[in-house]
Design a protein around this motif. Structure first.
Motif, PDB file in Angstrom:
ATOM      1  N   ARG A   6      29.223  34.564  36.420  1.00  0.00           N
ATOM      2  CA  ARG A   6      30.801  34.448  36.415  1.00  0.00           C
ATOM      3  C   ARG A   6      31.362  34.087  37.570  1.00  0.00           C
ATOM      4  O   ARG A   6      30.976  34.915  38.768  1.00  0.00           O
ATOM      5  CB  ARG A   6      31.085  35.784  35.534  1.00  0.00           C
ATOM      6  CG  ARG A   6      32.677  35.925  35.884  1.00  0.00           C
ATOM      7  CD  ARG A   6      33.182  37.128  35.066  1.00  0.00           C
ATOM      8  NE  ARG A   6      33.784  36.773  33.810  1.00  0.00           N
ATOM      9  CZ  ARG A   6      33.916  37.668  32.946  1.00  0.00           C
ATOM     10  NH1 ARG A   6      33.851  38.917  32.966  1.00  0.00           N
ATOM     11  NH2 ARG A   6      34.486  37.103  31.743  1.00  0.00           N
ATOM     12  N   THR A   8      35.333  34.107  39.449  1.00  0.00           N
ATOM     13  CA  THR A   8      36.799  34.471  39.188  1.00  0.00           C
ATOM     14  C   THR A   8      37.407  34.266  40.202  1.00  0.00           C
ATOM     15  O   THR A   8      36.956  34.235  41.496  1.00  0.00           O
ATOM     16  CB  THR A   8      36.864  36.034  38.741  1.00  0.00           C
ATOM     17  OG1 THR A   8      36.261  36.841  39.796  1.00  0.00           O
ATOM     18  CG2 THR A   8      36.206  36.351  37.169  1.00  0.00           C
ATOM     19  N   ASP A  10      40.959  36.267  42.625  1.00  0.00           N
ATOM     20  CA  ASP A  10      41.885  37.477  42.407  1.00  0.00           C
ATOM     21  C   ASP A  10      42.933  37.466  41.624  1.00  0.00           C
ATOM     22  O   ASP A  10      43.262  38.489  40.924  1.00  0.00           O
ATOM     23  CB  ASP A  10      42.272  37.717  44.150  1.00  0.00           C
ATOM     24  CG  ASP A  10      41.161  38.046  44.839  1.00  0.00           C
ATOM     25  OD1 ASP A  10      40.138  38.413  44.564  1.00  0.00           O
ATOM     26  OD2 ASP A  10      41.451  37.796  46.071  1.00  0.00           O
ATOM     27  N   GLY A  12      43.142  35.900  38.587  1.00  0.00           N
ATOM     28  CA  GLY A  12      42.320  35.823  37.357  1.00  0.00           C
ATOM     29  C   GLY A  12      42.865  34.439  36.707  1.00  0.00           C
ATOM     30  O   GLY A  12      42.511  34.229  35.245  1.00  0.00           O
ATOM     31  N   ASP A  15      38.460  31.871  35.428  1.00  0.00           N
ATOM     32  CA  ASP A  15      37.364  32.766  35.168  1.00  0.00           C
ATOM     33  C   ASP A  15      36.325  31.818  34.222  1.00  0.00           C
ATOM     34  O   ASP A  15      36.667  31.396  33.051  1.00  0.00           O
ATOM     35  CB  ASP A  15      37.908  33.897  33.822  1.00  0.00           C
ATOM     36  CG  ASP A  15      36.952  34.879  33.560  1.00  0.00           C
ATOM     37  OD1 ASP A  15      35.799  34.758  33.935  1.00  0.00           O
ATOM     38  OD2 ASP A  15      37.250  35.822  32.725  1.00  0.00           O
ATOM     39  N   SER A  97      30.640  42.070  43.706  1.00  0.00           N
ATOM     40  CA  SER A  97      31.361  43.209  42.875  1.00  0.00           C
ATOM     41  C   SER A  97      30.438  43.955  42.042  1.00  0.00           C
ATOM     42  O   SER A  97      30.716  45.392  42.148  1.00  0.00           O
ATOM     43  CB  SER A  97      32.516  42.593  42.178  1.00  0.00           C
ATOM     44  OG  SER A  97      32.112  41.742  41.156  1.00  0.00           O
ATOM     45  N   THR A 124      33.769  44.230  35.570  1.00  0.00           N
ATOM     46  CA  THR A 124      34.544  43.398  34.870  1.00  0.00           C
ATOM     47  C   THR A 124      34.538  41.984  35.587  1.00  0.00           C
ATOM     48  O   THR A 124      34.778  40.691  34.829  1.00  0.00           O
ATOM     49  CB  THR A 124      35.935  43.727  34.646  1.00  0.00           C
ATOM     50  OG1 THR A 124      36.597  43.932  36.182  1.00  0.00           O
ATOM     51  CG2 THR A 124      36.258  44.781  34.033  1.00  0.00           C
ATOM     52  N   ASN A 125      34.238  41.559  37.032  1.00  0.00           N
ATOM     53  CA  ASN A 125      34.099  40.476  37.484  1.00  0.00           C
ATOM     54  C   ASN A 125      32.457  39.779  37.445  1.00  0.00           C
ATOM     55  O   ASN A 125      32.242  38.929  38.082  1.00  0.00           O
ATOM     56  CB  ASN A 125      34.505  40.675  38.946  1.00  0.00           C
ATOM     57  CG  ASN A 125      35.796  40.772  38.997  1.00  0.00           C
ATOM     58  OD1 ASN A 125      36.829  40.239  38.297  1.00  0.00           O
ATOM     59  ND2 ASN A 125      36.245  41.562  39.904  1.00  0.00           N
ATOM     60  N   SER A 126      31.684  40.413  36.731  1.00  0.00           N
ATOM     61  CA  SER A 126      30.301  40.017  36.539  1.00  0.00           C
ATOM     62  C   SER A 126      30.152  39.777  34.931  1.00  0.00           C
ATOM     63  O   SER A 126      30.629  40.277  34.229  1.00  0.00           O
ATOM     64  CB  SER A 126      29.188  41.286  37.066  1.00  0.00           C
ATOM     65  OG  SER A 126      29.504  41.511  38.211  1.00  0.00           O
TER      66      SER A 126
END
Length: 135
Positions: A6, A8, A10, A12, A15, A97, A124-126
């Motif tokens: 994933r 992303t 900062d 958003g 994604d 993260s 949430t960022n993985s």
């Protein structure tokens, strides 16, 4: 070595799942976390043999990058200046993260791929496909 896929930003606005953040290059496995453009430049630099020539070495302006290279003689961490730092033999390493969760999982006996899957569940960022390579 294992990595999620994933990417992303900062804000958003980006994604994207299933972006390759790990690959096998010649006699090593390399991966990155952070800025995707820096990661692509890192892969390219490794593929060219890590030249020290300033004209061939990517110049990263911010700290949103970390890279790992796993070789037969050890594992090396890279920051924005692309100076390799060795990681103690037998010690797991994790970046990104979800790195703290993955590191804890590996210290508890999980494989790198299992550790990344656990990190994807809580960070949430993985996310996305988990890719792994062995030497």
């Amino acid at each position: 070595m294992a990595a999620d896929s994933r990417i992303t930003d900062d804000g958003g606005s980006m994604d994207l799942l299933n972006f390759p953040k790990i690959k096998k290059v010649k006699d090593c496995v390399v991966g990155f976390a952070g800025d995707v453009e820096m990661g692509v430049l890192f892969f390219s630099w490794i593929e060219r043999g890590e030249p020290d020539d300033p004209a061939q070495k990517p110049q990263f302006e911010d700290d949103d990058f970390a890279g790992l290279a796993m070789r037969k003689n050890g594992v090396y961490w890279y920051g924005k200046r692309l100076i390799p730092g060795g990681i103690a033999s037998g010690c797991p390493a994790a970046i990104g993260s979800g790195g703290d969760v993955a590191l804890g999982a590996m210290l508890a006996g999980k494989s790198p791929a299992e550790a990344v899957r656990l990190a994807c569940k809580v960070d949430t960022n993985s996310g996305g496909r988990v890719n792994s390579f062995k030497l």
